[in-house]
Design a protein around this motif. Structure first.
Motif, short mmCIF file in Angstrom:
data_model
loop_
_atom_site.label_atom_id
_atom_site.label_comp_id
_atom_site.label_asym_id
_atom_site.label_seq_id
_atom_site.Cartn_x
_atom_site.Cartn_y
_atom_site.Cartn_z
N UNK A 76 0.82 -1.20 0.00
CA UNK A 76 0.00 0.00 0.00
C UNK A 76 0.86 1.26 0.00
N UNK A 77 1.97 1.23 0.73
CA UNK A 77 2.88 2.37 0.77
C UNK A 77 3.43 2.65 -0.63
N UNK A 78 3.81 1.58 -1.29
CA UNK A 78 4.32 1.73 -2.66
C UNK A 78 3.24 2.29 -3.58
N UNK A 79 2.01 1.83 -3.35
CA UNK A 79 0.89 2.31 -4.16
C UNK A 79 0.65 3.80 -3.93
N UNK A 80 0.66 4.24 -2.65
CA UNK A 80 0.44 5.65 -2.34
C UNK A 80 1.57 6.53 -2.92
N UNK A 81 2.77 5.99 -2.94
CA UNK A 81 3.88 6.74 -3.52
C UNK A 81 3.64 6.99 -5.01
N UNK A 82 3.20 5.98 -5.70
CA UNK A 82 2.92 6.11 -7.14
C UNK A 82 1.74 7.04 -7.39
N UNK A 83 0.73 6.94 -6.50
CA UNK A 83 -0.45 7.81 -6.64
C UNK A 83 -0.08 9.28 -6.42
N UNK A 84 0.81 9.51 -5.46
CA UNK A 84 1.25 10.89 -5.21
C UNK A 84 1.97 11.45 -6.43
N UNK A 85 2.83 10.63 -7.02
CA UNK A 85 3.56 11.04 -8.22
C UNK A 85 2.57 11.32 -9.36
N UNK A 86 1.58 10.43 -9.47
CA UNK A 86 0.57 10.59 -10.53
C UNK A 86 -0.23 11.88 -10.34
N UNK A 87 -0.56 12.19 -9.07
CA UNK A 87 -1.33 13.41 -8.78
C UNK A 87 -0.52 14.65 -9.11
N UNK A 145 -1.09 17.74 -11.79
CA UNK A 145 -1.22 19.09 -11.26
C UNK A 145 -2.17 19.20 -10.09
N UNK A 146 -2.42 18.07 -9.40
CA UNK A 146 -3.34 18.06 -8.25
C UNK A 146 -2.51 17.88 -6.98
N UNK A 147 -2.02 19.00 -6.47
CA UNK A 147 -1.17 18.92 -5.28
C UNK A 147 -1.94 18.44 -4.04
N UNK A 148 -3.19 18.81 -3.95
CA UNK A 148 -3.98 18.39 -2.79
C UNK A 148 -4.11 16.89 -2.73
N UNK A 182 -0.78 15.46 -1.74
CA UNK A 182 -0.54 15.60 -0.30
C UNK A 182 -1.26 14.51 0.50
N UNK A 183 -2.54 14.31 0.16
CA UNK A 183 -3.31 13.29 0.90
C UNK A 183 -2.72 11.88 0.70
N UNK A 184 -2.25 11.61 -0.49
CA UNK A 184 -1.62 10.31 -0.76
C UNK A 184 -0.35 10.15 0.07
N UNK A 185 0.42 11.24 0.17
CA UNK A 185 1.66 11.17 0.96
C UNK A 185 1.37 11.06 2.46
N UNK A 186 0.34 11.75 2.92
CA UNK A 186 -0.05 11.63 4.33
C UNK A 186 -0.45 10.19 4.68
N UNK A 187 -1.28 9.61 3.79
CA UNK A 187 -1.69 8.22 4.03
C UNK A 187 -0.48 7.28 3.96
N UNK A 188 0.42 7.60 3.04
CA UNK A 188 1.66 6.80 2.95
C UNK A 188 2.45 6.89 4.25
N UNK A 189 2.55 8.09 4.82
CA UNK A 189 3.31 8.28 6.05
C UNK A 189 2.69 7.48 7.21
N UNK A 190 1.37 7.50 7.33
CA UNK A 190 0.69 6.72 8.38
C UNK A 190 0.96 5.23 8.22
N UNK A 191 0.92 4.74 6.98
CA UNK A 191 1.16 3.31 6.76
C UNK A 191 2.63 2.95 6.95
N UNK A 192 3.52 3.90 6.74
CA UNK A 192 4.94 3.64 7.02
C UNK A 192 5.15 3.39 8.51
N UNK A 193 4.44 4.14 9.35
CA UNK A 193 4.53 3.92 10.80
C UNK A 193 3.98 2.53 11.17
#
Length: 222
Positions: free
Chosen positions: A68-79, A83-86, A89-100
């Protein structure tokens, strides 16, 4: 668990010595001890199986979170590319929670994996010791049976060679000799001549003498 098994093994040996001291049947006692040890191994096997199942569950959860972390990383890059920074950001936040979560799950899985490996090694050692004790049990049982047989033979031989047995044979021999003497006496009685027999023989001899004298006179040979 293994320490408990070690204590059981020590208890088995001490109880075996006590049973021998009390003249209990060591063959039956050894069989019972082996059954108890086999039951202990089955309980430990059940515990190890549960540990392995828990370790596999933690590994699956860890792998799922990492995926899932890898998936969120790719989704953040895709966003970001869209041009959808928001959304990025949400993809990276979710990635950070799952990294913990992944960090905690990894630590739990590594500990469970280490515990499982230790338990499996100890279980293998227990089974090895069980086989060694089983071999020793078979040897002890064979020695016990051999000792019983020797004891029985020695007691039988001692009874055969005892004074009581010899005296018994001597009494029987005297009885046989008595029977033989009685048989010989009865034969002597059966063949002995009575007074009547002697007179009858005497009269018979006189008749022969008279007949012989008459024959001589007839032939002029007196």
């Amino acid at each position: 668990m293994f320490k408990f098994f070690k204590r059981v093994s020590t208890l088995v040996r001490s109880e075996l010595n006590a049973s021998l001291d009390k003249a209990e049947d060591p063959v039956k006692m050894l069989d019972q001890f082996m059954r108890d040890m086999a039951e202990d191994i089955r309980e430990v096997e059940t515990g190890v199986a549960k540990q392995m199942a828990n370790e596999k569950m933690l590994k699956r959860k860890k792998d799922d979170v990492l995926t899932l972390i890898e998936k969120r990383q790719k989704q953040a890059e895709q966003a970001i590319e869209a041009g959808n920074d928001d959304m990025a950001r949400r993809a990276l936040e979710d990635k950070h929670e799952h990294e913990q979560q992944a960090e905690a799950l990894t630590a739990s899985w590594e500990q469970a994996n280490a515990d499982t490996e230790i338990s499996r090694d100890k279980l293998a050692e227990m089974k090895k010791e069980y086989q060694e004790m089983k071999l020793k049990k078979d040897t002890l049982q064979a020695r016990a049976e051999s000792a019983k047989t020797r004891t029985k033979m020695n007691r039988t031989m001692s009874a055969i060679g005892s004074d009581e047995s010899k005296q018994g044979f001597e009494r029987m021999e005297e009885k046989v000799m008595q029977y033989e003497a009685e048989a010989e006496t009865s034969e002597d009685l059966r063949t002995s001549r009575t007074l009547e027999d002697e007179f009858e023989e005497l009269n018979s001899d006189k008749k022969i003498d008279d007949e012989l004298a008459a024959l001589k006179r007839k032939m002029g040979r007196e």
